[in-house]
Design a protein around this motif. Sequence first.
Motif: not given
Length: 318
Positions: A191-197, A294-302
């Motif tokens: 949740g929180t990390r996607f708020v900052v996308s 970006s959401c793409h980069d957040i997911i790839q980081d995870y």
Amino acid sequence: MKTAITELLNIEYPIVQGAMAWVADADLASAVSNAGGLGVIGTGHDPVEVVEKKVTLMKEKASKPFAVNVMLLNPQVDAVVDYLIEAGIKIITTGAGNPAKYMKRFKEAGIAVIPVVASVALAKRMERIGADAIIVEGMEAGGHIGKSTTMTLLPQVVDEINIPIIAAGGFGDGRGMAAALMLGADAIQVGTRFVVSHESNAHPRFKQAIIEAKDIDTVVTGQITGHPVRVLRNPLTTQYLQAEKEETSKETPDILRLDEIAKGALRRAVVEGDWQSGSFMAGQIAGLVSKEQSCHDIIQDYINECKEIIKINQKFVD
């Protein structure tokens, strides 16, 4: 990265976006879905007309599977459920109540139902009534929370049920994701990390508050009401906690006083960025968030960090 959740929901990565009120709109959810996770539209107390607009826009923007969250305390929940079934929605998450009343209709419509739970007993009950998976949320999460930590609750739920599990609360990077998978989860909710996308429409002040947050900068309010909420410390939390302390000392606490302080506070935070009187809901992982992506980069980081952590730690069993 294949798990029971990716197979069930036909998604690429075992990452589910939290259904955050005022934040989880079609812009954010479609970006998460198109990046390979599961985007989730939040509906809260929305009337059915608003839900329809959100879903219509989501269908236009998302090319991959997505979910809609149903808040079961919504006064218009019956109408919302009718619409979602009619609209052909295939994945529904539920919160703030028991979806048993609608389960037969959901099943007949071929909908995967994923309730949020905060205890072992509730997880077992949801499995009995036919839930396809569950979201196990601990008190590390932002917004409305339970009393157990994710890391203690998750393995206890894993031991008791046989349906896929999504772990929520406290997963700010791939290290946390690896830990969740090792404890038996089939996916995590973020949740929180996607708020900052980039794709999030949360006010820039909200995003900056999360980025600037330290490890001790969240606090839990609403304990006396029975509906605790984790938020970032700000002038509103100071006011609320003082009022909560005063009401706790009374023989008959004035809960309406507390409700009045919190009324409209989330909207003021998300939409207006009002630091003085807004409720900036965020999880304890806020201290791990250092930049907007970006959401793409957040997911790839995870995913990349999770895989690397799992690979590195194989040395302990070689």
